[in-house]
Every structure is written in C-alpha cells, then in structure tokens.
Design an enzyme around this catalytic site. Structure first.
Site, PDB file in Angstrom:
ATOM      1  CE  LYS A   1      -4.168   8.550   8.480  1.00  0.00           C
ATOM      2  NZ  LYS A   1      -3.272   8.265   9.605  1.00  0.00           N
ATOM      3  N   GLY A   2      -7.120   5.234   3.172  1.00  0.00           N
ATOM      4  CA  GLY A   2      -7.285   3.983   2.428  1.00  0.00           C
ATOM      5  C   GLY A   2      -8.530   3.931   1.555  1.00  0.00           C
ATOM      6  CB  ILE A   3     -11.984   5.120   1.683  1.00  0.00           C
ATOM      7  CG1 ILE A   3     -12.049   6.564   2.213  1.00  0.00           C
ATOM      8  CG2 ILE A   3     -12.147   4.119   2.827  1.00  0.00           C
ATOM      9  CD1 ILE A   3     -13.414   6.932   2.761  1.00  0.00           C
TER      10      ILE A   3
ATOM     11  CB  SER B   1      -1.808   2.711  -3.780  1.00  0.00           C
ATOM     12  OG  SER B   1      -2.360   3.965  -3.473  1.00  0.00           O
ATOM     13  CB  ALA B   2      -7.173   3.587  -2.783  1.00  0.00           C
TER      14      ALA B   2
ATOM     15  CG  ASP C   1      -1.730   1.164   1.431  1.00  0.00           C
ATOM     16  OD1 ASP C   1      -2.465   1.493   0.503  1.00  0.00           O
ATOM     17  OD2 ASP C   1      -1.669   1.799   2.500  1.00  0.00           O
ATOM     18  CG  LEU C   2       1.744   5.621  -2.013  1.00  0.00           C
ATOM     19  CD1 LEU C   2       3.244   5.362  -2.111  1.00  0.00           C
ATOM     20  CD2 LEU C   2       1.249   6.270  -3.317  1.00  0.00           C
ATOM     21  CG  ASP C   3      -1.840   7.823   2.839  1.00  0.00           C
ATOM     22  OD1 ASP C   3      -0.913   8.305   3.507  1.00  0.00           O
ATOM     23  OD2 ASP C   3      -3.037   8.070   3.054  1.00  0.00           O
TER      24      ASP C   3
ATOM     25  NE  ARG D   1      -8.846  12.001  -6.370  1.00  0.00           N
ATOM     26  CZ  ARG D   1      -8.253  12.101  -7.552  1.00  0.00           C
ATOM     27  NH1 ARG D   1      -8.810  12.808  -8.515  1.00  0.00           N
ATOM     28  NH2 ARG D   1      -7.104  11.485  -7.779  1.00  0.00           N
TER      29      ARG D   1
ATOM     30  CD  GLU E   1      -3.629  -1.700   2.909  1.00  0.00           C
ATOM     31  OE1 GLU E   1      -3.765  -0.842   3.787  1.00  0.00           O
ATOM     32  OE2 GLU E   1      -3.966  -1.495   1.739  1.00  0.00           O
ATOM     33  CG  ASP E   2      -2.112   2.661   6.299  1.00  0.00           C
ATOM     34  OD1 ASP E   2      -2.355   2.219   5.155  1.00  0.00           O
ATOM     35  OD2 ASP E   2      -2.460   3.795   6.674  1.00  0.00           O
TER      36      ASP E   2
ATOM     37  CB  THR F   1       0.094  11.145   0.965  1.00  0.00           C
ATOM     38  OG1 THR F   1      -0.352   9.807   0.983  1.00  0.00           O
ATOM     39  CG2 THR F   1       1.329  11.250   0.114  1.00  0.00           C
TER      40      THR F   1
ATOM     41  CG  ASN G   1      -2.926  12.127  -7.318  1.00  0.00           C
ATOM     42  OD1 ASN G   1      -2.904  12.679  -8.406  1.00  0.00           O
ATOM     43  ND2 ASN G   1      -3.932  12.255  -6.479  1.00  0.00           N
TER      44      ASN G   1
ATOM     45  CE  LYS H   1      -5.672  -1.082  -1.107  1.00  0.00           C
ATOM     46  NZ  LYS H   1      -4.529  -0.315  -0.572  1.00  0.00           N
TER      47      LYS H   1
HETATM   48  P1  B16 Z   1      -6.185  10.028  -4.550  1.00  0.00           P
HETATM   49  P2  B16 Z   1      -3.530   4.277  -0.160  1.00  0.00           P
HETATM   50  C1  B16 Z   1      -5.284   6.276  -0.415  1.00  0.00           C
HETATM   51  O1  B16 Z   1      -3.965   5.795  -0.527  1.00  0.00           O
HETATM   52  C2  B16 Z   1      -5.379   7.269   0.750  1.00  0.00           C
HETATM   53  O2  B16 Z   1      -5.084   6.586   1.972  1.00  0.00           O
HETATM   54  C3  B16 Z   1      -6.777   7.825   0.820  1.00  0.00           C
HETATM   55  O3  B16 Z   1      -6.880   8.748   1.874  1.00  0.00           O
HETATM   56  C4  B16 Z   1      -7.116   8.486  -0.532  1.00  0.00           C
HETATM   57  O4  B16 Z   1      -8.448   8.965  -0.521  1.00  0.00           O
HETATM   58  C5  B16 Z   1      -6.922   7.474  -1.650  1.00  0.00           C
HETATM   59  O5  B16 Z   1      -5.601   6.963  -1.627  1.00  0.00           O
HETATM   60  C6  B16 Z   1      -7.179   8.083  -3.013  1.00  0.00           C
HETATM   61  O6  B16 Z   1      -6.183   9.041  -3.269  1.00  0.00           O
HETATM   62  O7  B16 Z   1      -7.163  11.105  -4.271  1.00  0.00           O
HETATM   63  O8  B16 Z   1      -4.746  10.502  -4.623  1.00  0.00           O
HETATM   64  O9  B16 Z   1      -6.554   9.202  -5.744  1.00  0.00           O
HETATM   65  O10 B16 Z   1      -3.541   4.172   1.350  1.00  0.00           O
HETATM   66  O11 B16 Z   1      -4.516   3.327  -0.823  1.00  0.00           O
HETATM   67  O12 B16 Z   1      -2.155   4.180  -0.733  1.00  0.00           O
HETATM   68 MG    MG Z   2      -2.859   3.207   3.298  1.00  0.00          MG
END
Ligand code: B16
Ligand code: MG
Length: 230
Positions: free
Chosen positions: A57-59, A126-127, A21-23, A61, A181-182, A29, A130, A157
């Site tokens: 977090k993790g959901i 990652s979700a 996972d990224l964030d 946009r 994963e966090d 981020t 970006n 997820k």
């Molecule tokens: P974006 P992850 C997720 O990253 C973030 O935790 C989550 O807060 C964000 O809404 C989602 O990416 C979408 O991000 O707006 O940049 O497409 O934890 O899945 O790496």
């Molecule tokens: Mg995450």
C-alpha cells in the site's frame, strides 16, 4: 502593542489547502491491486498473502513488483519486469474501469463538499498512475483543482516531492497544507514537507500524524481549524 506584551511565540499558520492520498483515503483500490498482483504471482508459480499485500500500500508499481518477485524468489531482467508490470496493470485497469461511486469511502463526499464550500484548495497526492480513471469512475474528480500522481513525480513517498508539487500547483506554502494519508510512508512524506498530517487508520501505526481518524466521515472543518493552532 507594547514591547512587554510582545510574545516570541510563532504565529499559527492557517490551513488553506488539503492534499489527499487516493488509495486507502478516498477509495479502497487495494483489493483490486491484490487480485491483479496475486494473479501475476500465481502465473509465475507462487502465491502471497493479504497480510503481505499490506506492505504494497502506498508504494509505486515497480517497487511493488520488486517486493513480490523477492517473495517468490524469482529473478527477472528489467525488460521482463516492464512486461510483468504492464500485464498486471492491464488486469488492474480492467477491474477499476468497473468501479462505481458506491466505492467511495464513508463520509468522503460530504467532507470534500464541506471543505470545498469553506474555500479550502484541494489537490490529489497519490503514487498511482491510474488516478484519473479512478476519480472519474467514482465521480469525485470535480472536487480536485490539481492532480499530482505517479505520472508527475519521480520520487516515491516518503520523499516529499508529491506533496511539495501539490502545494506549488495550488500556490500555497507547505505550512498551509494538511495531508490526508493512510500509509506510514505518506505521513512521513507530509511531515518531511513541513505539512500537517491527518492519518486514516490506526493511531498505533500512524504515529507521526497530528491526528488519526478511521475515515473522512469523522472529520469536520473544526478539526482543520484546530490543526492551524498546533
Ligand atoms: P498504480 P496511493 C498507490 O496509491 C497504491 O496504494 C499502491 O498500492 C500502488 O502500487 C500505487 O498507488 C501505484 O499504483 O499501479 O495504479 O500506478 O495510496 O498512493 O493513492
Ligand atoms: Mg494510500
């Protein structure tokens, strides 16, 4: 081997691939997401807390936007939501465009270097839409053979789609993968995919994970080998 020595025990599946996972795992981020979402909420006439931000977090946009609008009791049409999400993303991108390698979480580069050297396949799961910009800005893109992010998947997820896609692209079986994963939903996605899961954060929160650590700096190749035997 004679039949009397034959055991019905399943043969342990060797871990061959690591899906990150990224964030919250490689970089943090969430602080930038919070600033940008809060600016949007303030423009709409309300505010929300850092504790509420945890739920984002993790959901995705669009799911984040829907939650925030509900907190503020604000109703918008689908078209207006699109505009708001775009506006938030522009502020967010302006911030992450200034990220530096110093923002990679502790121990991450050493761990990625060690697993790459040991021959593990590596992918992102990652979700975020970006992810390419973040990996490029923090100079860790070169570790990843495959990038599976919000641009490639249609189900968020805890749906396992993102991790199944990672395993397919890396040409490994799900049982040969470990996910880092966090988020609770991310750990659930990994388990639903039939993968091992290492949680980054609190063991009280990430109860479904096979192992929980505070950051990647606490992990060694030995931990991955032990996971194969679970
Ligand atoms: P974006 P992850 C997720 O990253 C973030 O935790 C989550 O807060 C964000 O809404 C989602 O990416 C979408 O991000 O707006 O940049 O497409 O934890 O899945 O790496
Ligand atoms: Mg995450």
């Amino acid at each position: 081997m004679t039949l009397e020595h034959y055991s019905e025990k399943p043969i342990p599946m060797e871990i061959k691939a690591c899906l990150f996972d990224l964030d919250g795992v490689l970089v943090d981020t969430a602080v930038y997401h919070f600033k940008a979402w809060r600016k949007l909420a303030n423009h709409l006439g309300f505010d929300f807390t850092e504790a509420q931000n945890e739920q984002l977090k993790g959901i995705s946009r669009v799911e984040s936007l829907n939650k925030i609008l509900a907190w503020g009791n604000v109703e918008k049409t689908e078209e207006e939501k699109q505009q708001l999400a775009t506006e938030k993303n522009e502020w967010y991108v302006a911030m992450i465009s200034k990220m530096t390698p110093a923002e990679v979480l502790p121990g991450t580069v050493d761990f990625l270097t060690a697993i790459k050297k040991a021959g593990y396949k590596i992918a992102l799961g990652s979700a975020s839409k970006n992810s390419a910009l973040i990996l490029e800005r923090t100079q860790i893109a070169h570790f990843f053979e495959e990038i599976v992010d919000g641009n490639l998947v249609s189900k968020s997820k805890p749906d396992p789609e993102v991790f199944f896609k990672g395993a397919t692209l890396l040409e490994v079986q799900p049982s040969e993968c470990v996910v880092f994963e966090d988020a609770v939903a991310g750990v659930e996605a990994a388990k639903r995919a039939g993968m091992k899961a290492i949680g980054i954060g609190s063991a009280e929160v990430l109860t479904q994970a096979d192992l929980v650590v505070q950051n990647l700096g606490q992990l060694t190749i030995g931990h991955l080998q032990q996971l194969s035997e679970l």
